[in-house]
Design a protein around this motif. Structure first.
Motif, PDB file in Angstrom:
ATOM      1  N   ALA A 304       0.709  -1.237  -0.007  1.00  0.00           N
ATOM      2  CA  ALA A 304       0.142  -0.002  -0.402  1.00  0.00           C
ATOM      3  C   ALA A 304       0.830   1.231  -0.077  1.00  0.00           C
ATOM      4  O   ALA A 304       1.857   1.184   0.715  1.00  0.00           O
ATOM      5  CB  ALA A 304      -0.839  -0.049   1.220  1.00  0.00           C
ATOM      6  N   GLU A 307      -1.011   8.071  -1.039  1.00  0.00           N
ATOM      7  CA  GLU A 307      -1.311   8.712  -2.363  1.00  0.00           C
ATOM      8  C   GLU A 307      -1.902  10.301  -1.950  1.00  0.00           C
ATOM      9  O   GLU A 307      -2.746  10.240  -1.178  1.00  0.00           O
ATOM     10  CB  GLU A 307      -2.256   8.078  -2.987  1.00  0.00           C
ATOM     11  CG  GLU A 307      -2.844   8.631  -4.395  1.00  0.00           C
ATOM     12  CD  GLU A 307      -3.733   7.794  -5.296  1.00  0.00           C
ATOM     13  OE1 GLU A 307      -3.211   6.823  -5.804  1.00  0.00           O
ATOM     14  OE2 GLU A 307      -4.809   8.238  -5.217  1.00  0.00           O
ATOM     15  N   TRP A 320      -3.876   5.866   2.042  1.00  0.00           N
ATOM     16  CA  TRP A 320      -3.522   4.602   1.615  1.00  0.00           C
ATOM     17  C   TRP A 320      -4.172   4.068   0.421  1.00  0.00           C
ATOM     18  O   TRP A 320      -5.449   3.843   0.599  1.00  0.00           O
ATOM     19  CB  TRP A 320      -3.278   3.558   2.665  1.00  0.00           C
ATOM     20  CG  TRP A 320      -2.470   4.007   3.885  1.00  0.00           C
ATOM     21  CD1 TRP A 320      -2.635   4.399   5.310  1.00  0.00           C
ATOM     22  CD2 TRP A 320      -0.950   4.086   3.727  1.00  0.00           C
ATOM     23  NE1 TRP A 320      -1.446   4.766   5.669  1.00  0.00           N
ATOM     24  CE2 TRP A 320      -0.458   4.478   4.985  1.00  0.00           C
ATOM     25  CE3 TRP A 320       0.099   3.652   2.700  1.00  0.00           C
ATOM     26  CZ2 TRP A 320       0.807   4.454   5.368  1.00  0.00           C
ATOM     27  CZ3 TRP A 320       1.266   4.052   3.332  1.00  0.00           C
ATOM     28  CH2 TRP A 320       1.748   4.328   4.330  1.00  0.00           C
ATOM     29  N   VAL A 321      -3.402   3.669  -0.632  1.00  0.00           N
ATOM     30  CA  VAL A 321      -3.936   2.887  -1.735  1.00  0.00           C
ATOM     31  C   VAL A 321      -3.303   1.515  -1.868  1.00  0.00           C
ATOM     32  O   VAL A 321      -2.010   1.383  -1.810  1.00  0.00           O
ATOM     33  CB  VAL A 321      -3.822   3.630  -3.133  1.00  0.00           C
ATOM     34  CG1 VAL A 321      -4.389   2.951  -4.248  1.00  0.00           C
ATOM     35  CG2 VAL A 321      -4.396   5.086  -2.768  1.00  0.00           C
ATOM     36  N   GLU A 322      -4.099   0.570  -2.180  1.00  0.00           N
ATOM     37  CA  GLU A 322      -3.524  -0.858  -2.273  1.00  0.00           C
ATOM     38  C   GLU A 322      -2.658  -0.789  -3.476  1.00  0.00           C
ATOM     39  O   GLU A 322      -3.050  -0.548  -4.449  1.00  0.00           O
ATOM     40  CB  GLU A 322      -4.833  -1.941  -2.339  1.00  0.00           C
ATOM     41  CG  GLU A 322      -4.295  -3.181  -2.346  1.00  0.00           C
ATOM     42  CD  GLU A 322      -5.425  -4.086  -2.503  1.00  0.00           C
ATOM     43  OE1 GLU A 322      -5.202  -5.700  -2.788  1.00  0.00           O
ATOM     44  OE2 GLU A 322      -6.789  -3.900  -2.619  1.00  0.00           O
TER      45      GLU A 322
END
Length: 497
Positions: A304, A307, A320-322
């Motif tokens: 993660a 962003e 958080w972005v996977e």
């Protein structure tokens, strides 16, 4: 899963190494010749068998190796011009008295002209066959990179977003016309990459003869103003005008209370997955040719990543972005079963990130400077370190160990002294000795620590934009038995080749 035979071989023996970027080497006319060989000779004398560098790519004006113009190209500033004298491509008096980019460009252009003119008359002696083979083998990135740099030379004050629209948008006709009118610049740029590749591999052979491995670094993200983003913008989260919709960074943490805004565009991982991460596999393949061991910087971003919206640039506004995780790493090791990866797992690291790392048996990093928060369970303390991981006294992003020690409050400094046995040796030698003693198979030390330098020799301070990447080694500091002192620690703690 296994991370491959080659990594197992590297970590099968206890080793010690040094972290030093080639730009730190003193040299009048380039880094990949006599200056680098002298450093390798010092390493061999000291019993050090791993040389770790930062990314090798050409940089922007801020000199950061982590904001390169290309994920593949080598920095043309590293090319040793003295080697061109030996090859008969330039005369000694043509090198000039100044070593700046303009002078180097002029000398390389002269060498390029002679190389190609001679190759027409004496192809067997000129290296033309090798050049042709290099261009063919690297065409996937080389052509776009040289076009990108040639256009930058015409528009030196603009990022690619500021170029004429037909060049910015890569209209085939415009690129063909530009290629036709700038063929000489494009030929020189290809020649520079050929020279870098040739000199680097010659240096790698020199290192191998001395049982020294080369250890490289891959930034997880790339610069927006780069050949990579210009050539394949659809692989990144950009708007219709090519501007990043969001950028990478890290949230506020103990290392950076305000967080960090790196400014790199983030990947469109779904787009990358459609062709099985071919862009990344090509990038890894390039680095495999350069190095025996490769670190992925900010490994946690594969699980993660942070962003930050482009219109809300404060790091605290990120989320958080996977990341691509297991599927991505399976593609990497499916293509390169012997891929010698090390995970940079510093900062905010969750159990899930560590589970991903361990599932591929990737070594991680411990940093002795990070160990003294008062907890006996701190993983960076030497009694908690693990055999397969790497131990560092500090990294290129830390203060020197002496500078760090002097900055501590009295209580913490006393804790450090007590933990390290109240050594009679001056700092940083108690920390260096602790690294050599560590159970970790590979112990790494910034050259500034081995020289005992204070914070004035710090190489980089994250979150700042000036005064970084400029420290230079003074060979006189390597005298007075330094190599013998390091060699004795390597012998005492079983880290000799």
């Amino acid at each position: 899963m296994t991370s491959g035979r080659q990594l197992s071989e590297v970590l099968n023996h206890r080793r010690a190494g040094v972290l030093l970027h080639p730009t730190c080497l003193p040299s009048r006319h380039g880094l990949l010749g006599q200056s680098a060989r002298r450093f390798l000779d010092f390493m061999a004398e000291a019993g050090l068998t791993v040389w770790q560098t930062l990314p090798l790519g050409p940089t922007h004006a801020d000199l950061s190796p982590y904001q390169s113009l290309s994920a593949h190209a080598g920095n043309q500033e590293f090319i040793d011009l003295e080697e061109l004298v030996a090859a008969g491509l330039v005369r000694q008096d043509e090198l000039g008295s100044e070593n700046n980019s303009a002078q180097r460009k002029s000398v390389l252009a002269l060498a390029s002209d002679r190389f190609f003119n001679d190759s027409e008359a004496r192809p067997e002696a000129s290296g033309r066959d090798e050049f042709t083979a290099f261009c063919a083998a690297n065409a996937q990135w080389l052509d776009d990179y040289c076009l990108f740099c040639a256009i930058r030379e015409v528009y030196p004050d603009q990022s690619w977003l500021g170029w004429p629209s037909e060049l910015r948008n890569r209209e085939p006709g415009a690129l063909a016309r530009f290629t036709e009118t700038h063929w000489e610049s494009l030929r020189r740029l290809r020649f520079e990459q050929f020279l870098f590749d040739t000199q680097w591999h010659r240096l790698r052979d020199y290192a191998s003869e001395r049982c020294i491995l080369l250890f490289g670094d891959i930034p997880i993200f790339v610069a927006h103003d780069s050949a990579d983003v210009w050539a394949e913008p659809y692989l990144f989260k950009l708007d219709k005008n090519g501007q990043p919709q969001c950028v990478a960074g890290v949230p506020p943490d103990y290392f950076s209370p305000e967080g960090q805004h790196w400014g790199n565009p983030v990947y469109d991982w779904d787009a990358m997955a459609k062709n099985d991460y071919a862009w990344w596999l090509s990038r890894l393949d390039t680095q495999r040719r350069f190095f025996d061991l490769i670190r992925i910087d900010h490994f946690r971003g594969l699980h993660a990543y942070w962003e930050i919206p482009a219109d809300q640039p404060a790091p605290k506004n990120g989320y958080w972005v996977e990341g691509p995780g297991t599927r991505f790493l399976e593609a990497c090791f499916g293509r390169f079963p012997d891929l010698p990866l090390v995970a940079e797992n510093l900062g905010i690291i969750s159990d899930e990130v560590e589970a991903l790392r361990h599932s591929f048996r990737l070594p991680g990093m411990t940093v002795i400077q990070f160990g003294f928060d008062g907890s006996a369970g701190n993983p960076h303390l030497t009694h908690n370190q693990r055999r397969r991981d790497l131990v560092y006294s500090g990294t290129h992003d830390n203060d020197t160990t002496l500078g760090w020690y002097l900055s501590l409050d009295n209580h913490t400094r006393g804790y450090v002294d007590h933990y390290l046995g109240n050594s009679a040796d001056p700092m940083p030698w108690p920390v260096i000795r602790a690294g050599f003693q560590s159970v970790c198979q590979l112990a790494m030390f910034p050259m500034q620590d081995l020289l005992g330098l204070d914070g004035s020799s710090r190489f980089n301070t994250p979150g700042t934009t000036s005064g970084n990447w400029i420290w230079t080694l003074d060979w006189s500091l390597c005298a007075d038995g330094l190599a013998d002192r390091i060699h004795e620690l390597a012998r005492l703690y079983g880290r000799l080749p």
